[in-house]
Every structure is written in C-alpha cells, then in structure tokens.
Design a protein around this motif. Sequence first.
Motif, mmCIF file in Angstrom:
data_model
loop_
_atom_site.group_PDB
_atom_site.id
_atom_site.type_symbol
_atom_site.label_atom_id
_atom_site.label_comp_id
_atom_site.label_asym_id
_atom_site.label_seq_id
_atom_site.Cartn_x
_atom_site.Cartn_y
_atom_site.Cartn_z
ATOM 1 N N ARG A 145 -42.660 38.455 132.670
ATOM 2 C CA ARG A 145 -43.943 39.119 132.895
ATOM 3 C C ARG A 145 -43.844 40.638 132.761
ATOM 4 O O ARG A 145 -44.660 41.277 132.111
ATOM 5 N N GLU A 146 -42.814 41.229 133.365
ATOM 6 C CA GLU A 146 -42.691 42.687 133.372
ATOM 7 C C GLU A 146 -42.486 43.231 131.966
ATOM 8 O O GLU A 146 -43.076 44.251 131.581
ATOM 9 N N ARG A 147 -41.648 42.552 131.193
ATOM 10 C CA ARG A 147 -41.373 43.013 129.836
ATOM 11 C C ARG A 147 -42.613 42.882 128.954
ATOM 12 O O ARG A 147 -42.905 43.748 128.128
ATOM 13 N N LEU A 148 -43.367 41.806 129.123
ATOM 14 C CA LEU A 148 -44.580 41.610 128.341
ATOM 15 C C LEU A 148 -45.594 42.708 128.651
ATOM 16 O O LEU A 148 -46.197 43.279 127.742
ATOM 17 N N GLN A 149 -45.763 43.020 129.940
ATOM 18 C CA GLN A 149 -46.712 44.071 130.320
ATOM 19 C C GLN A 149 -46.298 45.423 129.745
ATOM 20 O O GLN A 149 -47.131 46.206 129.277
ATOM 21 N N ARG A 150 -44.996 45.696 129.762
ATOM 22 C CA ARG A 150 -44.491 46.955 129.230
ATOM 23 C C ARG A 150 -44.769 47.048 127.721
ATOM 24 O O ARG A 150 -45.176 48.091 127.213
ATOM 25 N N ALA A 151 -44.535 45.935 127.014
ATOM 26 C CA ALA A 151 -44.758 45.924 125.573
ATOM 27 C C ALA A 151 -46.239 46.103 125.250
ATOM 28 O O ALA A 151 -46.595 46.806 124.303
ATOM 29 N N LEU A 152 -47.104 45.510 126.035
ATOM 30 C CA LEU A 152 -48.542 45.647 125.810
ATOM 31 C C LEU A 152 -48.996 47.088 126.026
ATOM 32 O O LEU A 152 -49.847 47.603 125.309
ATOM 33 N N GLN A 153 -48.408 47.731 126.997
ATOM 34 C CA GLN A 153 -48.755 49.126 127.266
ATOM 35 C C GLN A 153 -48.316 50.041 126.129
ATOM 36 O O GLN A 153 -48.921 51.075 125.869
#
Length: 250
Positions: free
Chosen positions: A105-113
């Motif tokens: 979850r954390e990595r996906l959110q970072r990539a989206l940002q």
Amino acid sequence: MNVLIVDDEPPARARLKQLLEESGDHAVVGEAQNGQTALEMSARLEPDVVLLDINMPGLNGIETAWHLNVLEKPPCVIFTTAYDRYAIEAFDAHAVGYVLKPVRRERLQRALQQAARLSAVALGEIGKPLGIYERRNHVCARVRGDMKLIPIADVDYFHADQKYVAVHHRLGQDLIDESLKALETEFAEYFVRIHRQALVAVDKISALRKTAEGGTRVELRGDHASAGENTQLVVSRRHLGDVRRRIRGS
C-alpha cells in the motif's frame, strides 16, 4: 485521480483495485487484461494514471506505454513488476514510476504521488537492460477515436505527407502521428529509404523497374505488386545504390 488497471492476472488486478478503493483517494475507472485492450480503454476513458504490468502476452508493458504516449491526452504510467532488484536499477536511473509485486500500500501511494508521463526515449532506455524491448512490433494509428495496432510485419511502406505519415499495409492505409526519421531509425533493420518521403519494407520488394521517364521504381511482392506504379515508390538517384545493396542483402 482516475486510474486504469492493466494486468493479465485477475488476482493482481483485484489486489490493486482493493488497495485503491481502501485509500479512497483515487477512482478505478476500468480494468484491462492485455495491452491492446488497455489502449482502447485509455482512448475512451482518458484515465489520469495507468497501472501497467510489464510481462504480458502480446503487447508487453513497455510497448503498451509507448503507444499510450500518442494519445491526445496521454496518461501517467506506473509499472507494476516482479523483476528483481538489479533490473529495477533501470527504472530508478530514468525516474520511471514502478511498484514491485507483491504490491504494498505505501509504495503504491508513493508512486501515485510521483506519477509522471514517460517519454519514448526513457521507455527505450529502460527496456534495453530488461531485455524486453528493442523496437516495437506494432505502430499505432488513431481511427475515429479508437486505437488501431498495425503489425510491422504487415507494413509495405511508410510515406510522409505533411504533418502525418501514411502507413500502407496488408489491410489498407492509415495515418500515424510520427516522423519518418524516427521510424527509419527504429526499424532500420527492416526498411530502406527510397526517397525523402518514403521507407519501404525490404522483404516486400520484388524488383526494381525502370520508369518511362528513365527513373527507377520499386515493385512490391504479391497482392501489392501494382503499388509499384505509384509515384510514391519512385527511387531517388541519391538512394538507389543503398536500395540495391539492401535488396541483395549486402
């Protein structure tokens, strides 16, 4: 942001959809199981971001991303990949967004940002060390708002016409928004320039014929042999020697 999920494995798509829905910050506007469907859905839905698997049958993720770039409103692309940490260095070196599988979850959110649009140059450079992309297997045309993939193996010749390039292929003719020079560089192994405005597939050339005006024209094989009469396929003196060498295979 509106997100399109592209992966040939249903469990992978379900995982990404779950993570996005739980975050509540982004909307999943569609899911695709292959590259061609992804292109069609992107043209229709105009997502802000495409979460794109790399290792897919048919169009791999790198080539799919290349074609996404030609859309009127190209989306940002984030690759989802199971490649090991050594291959990931290629993504880091070219500032390409990615998340490793299994997706956290954390990595996906970072990539989206950090989502950004990818250039064709960056796509080519990251594909080389991964061993999955040296040249495209298709060119992409927009036909009445839809994306049409044309296999390079079906192309007889490219002809530049002002802003666009006409692709003459087994099933007809379409326009693409690419430069003849870039096509010549990418497909140099398979096409030869016959004059300033045309590239012809070497394996589709059956012969060189003299014209009534004393020039030389290309004659194509099979069903397209009559296209050799077309003035688009007249060989300029400057390129005649190279065309002859390519036909001989030397």
